[in-house]
Design an enzyme around this catalytic site. Structure first.
Site, PDB file in Angstrom:
ATOM      1  N   ASP A   1      -0.591 -72.282  20.199  1.00  0.00           N
ATOM      2  CA  ASP A   1      -0.485 -70.480  20.001  1.00  0.00           C
ATOM      3  C   ASP A   1       0.175 -70.735  18.904  1.00  0.00           C
ATOM      4  O   ASP A   1       1.391 -71.060  18.203  1.00  0.00           O
ATOM      5  CB  ASP A   1      -0.058 -69.451  20.225  1.00  0.00           C
ATOM      6  CG  ASP A   1      -0.348 -67.760  20.413  1.00  0.00           C
ATOM      7  OD1 ASP A   1      -1.245 -67.988  20.069  1.00  0.00           O
ATOM      8  OD2 ASP A   1       0.422 -67.836  20.048  1.00  0.00           O
TER       9      ASP A   1
ATOM     10  N   HIS B   1      -1.493 -62.629  22.403  1.00  0.00           N
ATOM     11  CA  HIS B   1      -0.545 -61.523  22.457  1.00  0.00           C
ATOM     12  C   HIS B   1      -0.713 -60.081  23.422  1.00  0.00           C
ATOM     13  O   HIS B   1       0.683 -59.542  23.625  1.00  0.00           O
ATOM     14  CB  HIS B   1      -0.238 -60.813  20.788  1.00  0.00           C
ATOM     15  CG  HIS B   1       0.455 -62.308  20.739  1.00  0.00           C
ATOM     16  ND1 HIS B   1      -0.012 -63.489  19.962  1.00  0.00           N
ATOM     17  CD2 HIS B   1       2.220 -62.510  20.232  1.00  0.00           C
ATOM     18  CE1 HIS B   1       0.773 -64.591  19.543  1.00  0.00           C
ATOM     19  NE2 HIS B   1       2.309 -63.594  19.420  1.00  0.00           N
TER      20      HIS B   1
END
Ligand code: DGL
Length: 274
Positions: free
Chosen positions: A10, A194
């Site tokens: 990520d 997120h």
């Protein structure tokens, strides 16, 4: 071939919300998580930049012994996955695999809506790419998709400000901007890995008839299914239950922050990636 780990990538902390579910579902495998915190957020970067950053991280994970890498990042999945799969893997790494998060989510999103009206909240990059609207239309031509970019949310999370009072105004504003687009929306997809960290705040401003969908368990189930169907990859993965964490950013900051929402102690090492 030496036994491999599953790579999870990520731009920063967000992919940990996906990794947590993957590791819960398949604790037997070895994993390497990489967060590109030094260059995050990716959300406002152009295609070429996201592609170059993502490719450098994917190649780094390949070098660490990951034959399979999951892009646990919607922005990277929207802007880099296809080029990596179609060009880089074919030409340079024919035995490696890179999977994203958009297709598996689009495949089952229809199960979450009764009104066939879905809201998508993501980074500017994900929303601009229109990847969700296109993928969802492919599986569910009758579903109407409404999108809202939330550019302030990732910076709030990366700076550990997401549960502070300062976050409220940004959370409420983006929800209002989305819901004003159509009053039949009954389901909102958090299309950025997120955003699950903001769920307590989001729930505060979301009417109770609207459900929230986050991607962690969706991606974990789809990865388990992929490994069942691809024994040629699965049989190469080491099953010693080891989890290694790397960040391109500050390791102390990563450990403190990551431990909070991975719900296990995290001891990251520094990854130098150019
Ligand atoms: N976790 C990333 C995503 O799913 C965040 C993107 C960013 O770095 O802005 O899109």
């Amino acid at each position: 071939m030496k036994k491999q780990s599953i790579g999870v990538f990520d731009s920063g902390f967000g992919g940990l919300t996906v990794f947590k579910e993957i590791a819960k579902k398949m604790p037997q495998y070895n994993y390497i998580y990489l967060g590109d915190n030094a260059r995050s957020p990716y959300g406002d970067c152009d295609f070429e930049t996201v592609y170059q950053y993502t490719l450098s991280c994917v190649e780094w994970l390949f070098e660490q012994g990951c034959q399979l890498v999951v892009l646990a990042c919607n922005t990277a999945s929207a802007k880099a996955l296809r080029s990596i799969q179609q060009n880089v893997l074919v030409e340079k790494y024919p035995h490696h695999r890179v999977l994203g998060v958009i297709r598996p989510t689009a495949e089952i999103i229809g199960n979450y809506t009764k009104t066939q009206h879905i809201g998508i909240m993501g980074t500017r990059g994900t929303v601009k790419s229109n990847s969700y609207a296109l993928e969802i239309a492919h599986f569910y031509p009758d579903i109407k998709v409404f999108q809202q970019a939330c550019p302030m949310w990732v910076p709030l999370i990366e700076n550990n400000e997401h549960l502070s009072d300062k976050a409220d105004a940004y959370v409420q504003a983006y929800i209002d901007e989305l819901l004003i687009q159509n009053d039949k929306i009954d389901c909102i997809l958090l299309a950025c890995t997120h955003y699950p960290l903001l769920i307590p705040k989001i729930k505060k401003y979301l009417p109770s008839h609207i459900s929230l969908v986050s991607q962690g368990s969706i991606i974990a189930n789809s990865l388990a299914d992929y490994l069942n169907r691809h024994s040629e990859i699965e049989q190469n993965i080491e099953t010693k239950s080891e989890k290694l964490f790397f960040t391109t950013g500050d390791t102390l900051n990563f450990n403190t922050h990551a431990t909070l929402f991975f719900e296990e102690e995290v001891n990251a090492k520094k990854a130098i990636i150019l």
